[in-house]
Scaffold this motif. Structure first.
Motif, PDB file in Angstrom:
ATOM      1  N   LEU A 106      16.988  69.867 -77.417  1.00 15.70           N
ATOM      2  CA  LEU A 106      18.364  69.884 -77.903  1.00 15.70           C
ATOM      3  C   LEU A 106      18.460  69.110 -79.213  1.00 15.70           C
ATOM      4  CD1 LEU A 106      21.352  70.620 -77.264  1.00 15.70           C
ATOM      5  CD2 LEU A 106      21.522  68.396 -76.156  1.00 15.70           C
ATOM      6  N   ILE A 107      17.836  67.933 -79.256  1.00 12.37           N
ATOM      7  CA  ILE A 107      17.774  67.109 -80.465  1.00 12.37           C
ATOM      8  C   ILE A 107      16.291  66.975 -80.831  1.00 12.37           C
ATOM      9  CG2 ILE A 107      18.365  64.893 -81.516  1.00 12.37           C
ATOM     10  CD1 ILE A 107      20.817  66.472 -80.662  1.00 12.37           C
ATOM     11  N   PRO A 108      15.803  67.791 -81.758  1.00  9.48           N
ATOM     12  CA  PRO A 108      14.369  67.788 -82.077  1.00  9.48           C
ATOM     13  C   PRO A 108      13.851  66.470 -82.642  1.00  9.48           C
ATOM     14  CG  PRO A 108      15.451  69.725 -83.002  1.00  9.48           C
ATOM     15  CD  PRO A 108      16.519  68.838 -82.458  1.00  9.48           C
ATOM     16  N   GLU A 109      14.716  65.643 -83.216  1.00  6.10           N
ATOM     17  CA  GLU A 109      14.272  64.358 -83.762  1.00  6.10           C
ATOM     18  C   GLU A 109      13.814  63.401 -82.661  1.00  6.10           C
ATOM     19  OE1 GLU A 109      18.176  64.973 -86.022  1.00  6.10           O
ATOM     20  OE2 GLU A 109      17.022  66.182 -84.631  1.00  6.10           O
ATOM     21  N   TYR A 110      14.287  63.619 -81.450  1.00  7.69           N
ATOM     22  CA  TYR A 110      13.956  62.757 -80.311  1.00  7.69           C
ATOM     23  C   TYR A 110      13.311  63.601 -79.214  1.00  7.69           C
ATOM     24  CZ  TYR A 110      16.652  59.020 -82.445  1.00  7.69           C
ATOM     25  OH  TYR A 110      17.100  58.049 -83.300  1.00  7.69           O
ATOM     26  N   LYS A 111      12.123  64.101 -79.467  1.00 11.33           N
ATOM     27  CA  LYS A 111      11.433  64.984 -78.523  1.00 11.33           C
ATOM     28  C   LYS A 111      11.026  64.282 -77.238  1.00 11.33           C
ATOM     29  CE  LYS A 111       9.755  68.161 -81.946  1.00 11.33           C
ATOM     30  NZ  LYS A 111       8.702  68.953 -82.483  1.00 11.33           N
ATOM     31  N   GLN A 112      10.812  62.964 -77.286  1.00 11.03           N
ATOM     32  CA  GLN A 112      10.353  62.236 -76.108  1.00 11.03           C
ATOM     33  C   GLN A 112      11.501  61.854 -75.169  1.00 11.03           C
ATOM     34  OE1 GLN A 112       7.118  62.032 -75.545  1.00 11.03           O
ATOM     35  NE2 GLN A 112       6.839  63.100 -77.477  1.00 11.03           N
ATOM     36  N   VAL A 113      12.739  61.931 -75.636  1.00 11.40           N
ATOM     37  CA  VAL A 113      13.891  61.579 -74.797  1.00 11.40           C
ATOM     38  C   VAL A 113      14.133  62.702 -73.793  1.00 11.40           C
ATOM     39  CG1 VAL A 113      16.380  61.162 -74.809  1.00 11.40           C
ATOM     40  CG2 VAL A 113      14.944  60.160 -76.586  1.00 11.40           C
ATOM     41  N   ASN A 114      14.304  62.333 -72.525  1.00  7.38           N
ATOM     42  CA  ASN A 114      14.549  63.329 -71.488  1.00  7.38           C
ATOM     43  C   ASN A 114      16.027  63.693 -71.362  1.00  7.38           C
ATOM     44  OD1 ASN A 114      12.176  61.399 -70.288  1.00  7.38           O
ATOM     45  ND2 ASN A 114      11.740  63.570 -70.068  1.00  7.38           N
ATOM     46  N   PHE A 115      16.915  62.691 -71.492  1.00 12.98           N
ATOM     47  CA  PHE A 115      18.349  62.919 -71.341  1.00 12.98           C
ATOM     48  C   PHE A 115      19.116  62.110 -72.374  1.00 12.98           C
ATOM     49  CE2 PHE A 115      16.532  63.651 -67.169  1.00 12.98           C
ATOM     50  CZ  PHE A 115      17.127  64.844 -66.793  1.00 12.98           C
ATOM     51  N   LEU A 152      21.216  61.305 -87.376  1.00 10.67           N
ATOM     52  CA  LEU A 152      20.816  62.560 -86.743  1.00 10.67           C
ATOM     53  C   LEU A 152      21.009  63.751 -87.672  1.00 10.67           C
ATOM     54  CD1 LEU A 152      22.228  62.336 -83.117  1.00 10.67           C
ATOM     55  CD2 LEU A 152      19.861  62.142 -83.846  1.00 10.67           C
ATOM     56  N   LYS A 153      20.010  64.614 -87.728  1.00 12.55           N
ATOM     57  CA  LYS A 153      20.120  65.844 -88.521  1.00 12.55           C
ATOM     58  C   LYS A 153      20.769  66.962 -87.714  1.00 12.55           C
ATOM     59  CE  LYS A 153      16.001  64.732 -91.175  1.00 12.55           C
ATOM     60  NZ  LYS A 153      14.605  65.092 -91.435  1.00 12.55           N
TER      61      LYS A 153
END
Length: 161
Positions: A106-115, A152-153
């Motif tokens: 959903l937010i590609p800048e934070y790929k490691q975030v699950n939720f 955020l982009k």
């Protein structure tokens, strides 16, 4: 004749919200239950998931409208895994299709975030730190932290309505 100019910059400010990234291996319904318990909120699963690109990526979403404090809390998944067919051609007469798993964020800048936990009508700094501290007190949570939304982009993906 005098010319009058109206400046509308003040009227169209960006929506104020707090965004918290959560790393864990829990299922979405289990995380919503634990957040409800530890934060004393009432997140409920929305009837329809967030749908991007006509079903290409779908993200679960839980929401609670706090009418007492005029805030909306949203818990949304950041990861969508889909099985797609990969056409491969070998040096043979037949074409084969192998399933592959593709991951969308959903937010590609934070790929490691699950939720992501989004709280509309931004909290002050001390209340935000208290919420993060409460989330970190959940044993199944690996880590949680506030995210600077001005950097955020892809903040347009956080518009849920």
């Amino acid at each position: 004749m005098a010319v009058r100019k109206l400046v509308l910059d003040d009227f169209f400010d960006e929506e104020q919200y707090t965004l918290i990234g959560i790393h864990c291996t829990l299922e979405d319904y289990r995380l919503a239950y634990l957040l409800n318990k530890y934060l004393e909120i009432n997140l409920l699963r929305k009837p329809e998931d967030l749908d991007f690109d006509k079903g290409k990526s779908v993200y679960s979403i839980f929401e609670w409208e706090d009418s007492k404090h005029l805030k909306t809390w949203s818990l949304v998944s950041n990861i969508c895994k889909r099985e797609e067919q990969n056409k491969t051609t070998y040096a043979s007469l037949f074409e084969t299709q192998e399933p592959i798993i593709k991951t969308y964020n959903l937010i590609p800048e934070y790929k490691q975030v699950n939720f992501f936990l989004k709280i509309e009508n931004e909290y002050n700094d001390s209340k935000e730190k208290y919420i993060v501290k409460q989330i970190l007190s959940i044993p199944q949570i690996v880590t949680a932290y506030s995210i600077d939304t001005s950097q955020l982009k892809s903040k347009a993906n956080l518009i849920f309505s």
